[in-house]
Design an enzyme around this catalytic site. Sequence first.
Site, mmCIF file in Angstrom:
data_model
loop_
_atom_site.group_PDB
_atom_site.id
_atom_site.type_symbol
_atom_site.label_atom_id
_atom_site.label_comp_id
_atom_site.label_asym_id
_atom_site.label_seq_id
_atom_site.Cartn_x
_atom_site.Cartn_y
_atom_site.Cartn_z
ATOM 1 N N ASP A 88 -7.245 -1.670 3.389
ATOM 2 C CA ASP A 88 -6.319 -2.733 3.006
ATOM 3 C C ASP A 88 -6.718 -4.080 3.594
ATOM 4 O OD1 ASP A 88 -4.595 -0.905 1.710
ATOM 5 O OD2 ASP A 88 -3.763 -0.333 3.657
ATOM 6 N N ASP A 109 0.870 -1.155 0.000
ATOM 7 C CA ASP A 109 0.000 0.000 0.000
ATOM 8 C C ASP A 109 0.922 1.223 0.000
ATOM 9 O OD1 ASP A 109 -2.282 1.674 0.736
ATOM 10 O OD2 ASP A 109 -1.309 1.756 2.683
ATOM 11 N N ASP A 166 -1.755 -0.612 5.822
ATOM 12 C CA ASP A 166 -2.012 -0.024 7.135
ATOM 13 C C ASP A 166 -3.473 0.303 7.375
ATOM 14 O OD1 ASP A 166 -1.924 2.069 5.134
ATOM 15 O OD2 ASP A 166 -2.125 3.437 6.809
#
Length: 764
Positions: A511, A308, A507
Amino acid sequence: MDRRRTSNLLLCANSALTLAAGLAAAWGASPRLAQWLWITGALPVLAALAAGLISRILRRDFGLDVIALLSILGALALGENLTAAVIALMFATGQALEDYAQARARKEMSALLSRAPRTANRYEDGGICQVPVAAVNPGDRLLVRVGEIIPVDGIIISGSAVLDESALTGEPLPVRREPGDTVRSGGTNAAGPFDVLATTSAAESTFAGIVRLVGTAQQAKAPAARLADRYALLFVPLSLAVAGLAWLAARDPARALAVLVVATPCPLILAVPVAVVSGMSRCAARGVLVKGGAVIERFAQARSLFFDKTGTLTGGRARLVSIEADPRFGSGEVLRLAASLDQLSQHVLAAAIVSCARDRGQPLSLPTGVEERPGAGITGTVDGRRVVVGNHAYVLEFAADAEWSGRFLQRMGYEGATGVFVAIDGTMAGALLLADEIRPDTPRALRLLRKAGIERIVMLTGDRRDTAETIGAVLGVDAVFAEQAPADKLNAIKASPTGGTAIMVGDGVNDAPALAAADVGVAMGARGTAASAEAAGVVLLVDRLDRLAEALHIARRTRAIAVESVALGMGLSLAAMAVAALGYLPPVEGAVLQEGIDVVTIVNALRALRIAPLRGGRGSLDAAHADRLRSEHDELGPILDQVRNAADRLATLPAATIRNELVELDHVLHDRLLPHERQDDSELYPRVAHMLGGDDPMAAMSRTHREILRLARLLHRMTEDLPPEGPDTAAVRDLQRVLYGLDAILRLHFAQEEEIYHSLADAA
Ligand code: ADP
Ligand code: MG
């Protein structure tokens, strides 16, 4: 667990005592008594084995203990009671050894659990009362004395704190927190007493979350079972066949017994779990929580990695660069309303926006009727106004586009900056340009990950394509997938070409689905959201990405040690079986040899506790020193901005004021920046060079210093040569060229230095 341990110790003691007593009786010429004593030693072990086997079969699990059971039974049937007693003793000590190895291997993780705070000191009308942590409510004022563990998450309200968070993060150095800073439960107070205002209950605190995670990690079935079961299916019939053949060939059932006695499946049953749990413990000691042995095994085989962006590759501690605002609202109001709403979001950028607004002294209000779409944005009512905060596409669902937004989006793309748009009462009211810097450890982490065998690195982000691509190009990732909704991230993982497993690192709440779907999900636990930590198999308790590379290295080594221990143990065992089948190894000696093989295997597996950290070079910078170097750079940051600003404004400034502006800049450079660079060159670089090793590794960096000095000197001369009425257009262009050059070199130079210091500081 403990009951099992005690019963194993009792079995051990019983077998040892009866064996010894039997030997004494045989020596003292009462052979009948000796036989009975040995049988008394063997029977309880036999019973324990049978019970264990039955319960496994009921669980449809395959038991390798069947060989031990058959050999004791066989020995008793052949009247070889001494042999039976010896095998029983060896088996019982083997079990005790297993318990010891398991406990040793889990030590770090258990240490983490045993630290769970049980009580808190709460201020209650006039006095301090000790209350159970479960009774603490948000809003309580608590006292943390020296040596105590912070019971719940909170904010420091008086006294500055020095905390030892090593149990949580593996960072050995204490950290300092001032009043107003937030603290996490689980850290130890290493200096004077301080007060905290509880912001969560104990159950919702960081530490409770970690304890829950460790609990699940310990319960997860080790992959050992899987690996062992696979081989066991072959090993049991193989040993039985060898034993049968030996019996037939020698026409002596004792031969079969001798083979079975040394046919120890212990390397299979023990070596893998001991290595794997040791590896997990090693990771825990470095601030990386791995939830279960199966995760380590998959982790070790990873070939591709998905990251990410916001909050993972970047630090998420974004800096507000500028505000674009519709004059009807004004930039202060845009920031105030956006920050008020974002107080209720867990998004990393939300935290950054709120703290920027606080820093600017904006009074925030509490929003109502809030709704958030993870990875897109948030809406709600603040002070009676309908506010929408989020990415461009999301805000467009609520408001018509503004004429400035095209330019703003383009600027975001060029600079690799992140933008957050704000709509107020259905009008696109403004946008915040946020510089969300790449973590200083990201480039190193990616390099180490590639070195550890990762072949493909992909960035998955909810942010815009051009911003994402700018950052992707800086980092050298293999592919960039931008504008990904949570479901797109999930699909990207599912569609990843197989062959090696895929890791996803993230995080945010957005996600979580991808983290759960990946072979191994890794959550940025230190500041990431709880949802991501629950969905992931690995949680980084420290806010550093390079620990991921370290954990991957540990996982790989752990797996190698496990496989090696099995090969070693099984090899020895097969050799011993061959010797026994040929009649050169009697059962009693065989039982002792078998125990020796177990010990060798387990000791080898415990090597996973000593896996050396990843590092190169000869020494390390202590973390306090590295921090000081970084804060020096932070202090010099405004000077860099000043250089850039001067360059930007030069063309529009009245010619007569240019001279003053440049003289001032020149002073700042000579008084503050250049002394810093000179000192780096003469004092710091020689030490760093020594740590890095090799032949003058800092030569290229020193060369940059000289270029910085050259440009600064050039600027000085050009400033001195300016006529009183200011420069003409050609001179302005020359000055701009020098200023932009200086700006670019300084920024690159700072980034390079920080990366070097960071990697050297990591070795601690
Ligand atoms: P990434 O996938 O890289 O972590 P996200 O999907 O979390 O990025 O966020 C993408 C964009 O969504 C951000 O750049 C920001 O513009 C916007 N955004 C999402 N949630 C919020 C929020 N609560 N406050 C402000 N902006 C948000
Ligand atoms: Mg994110």
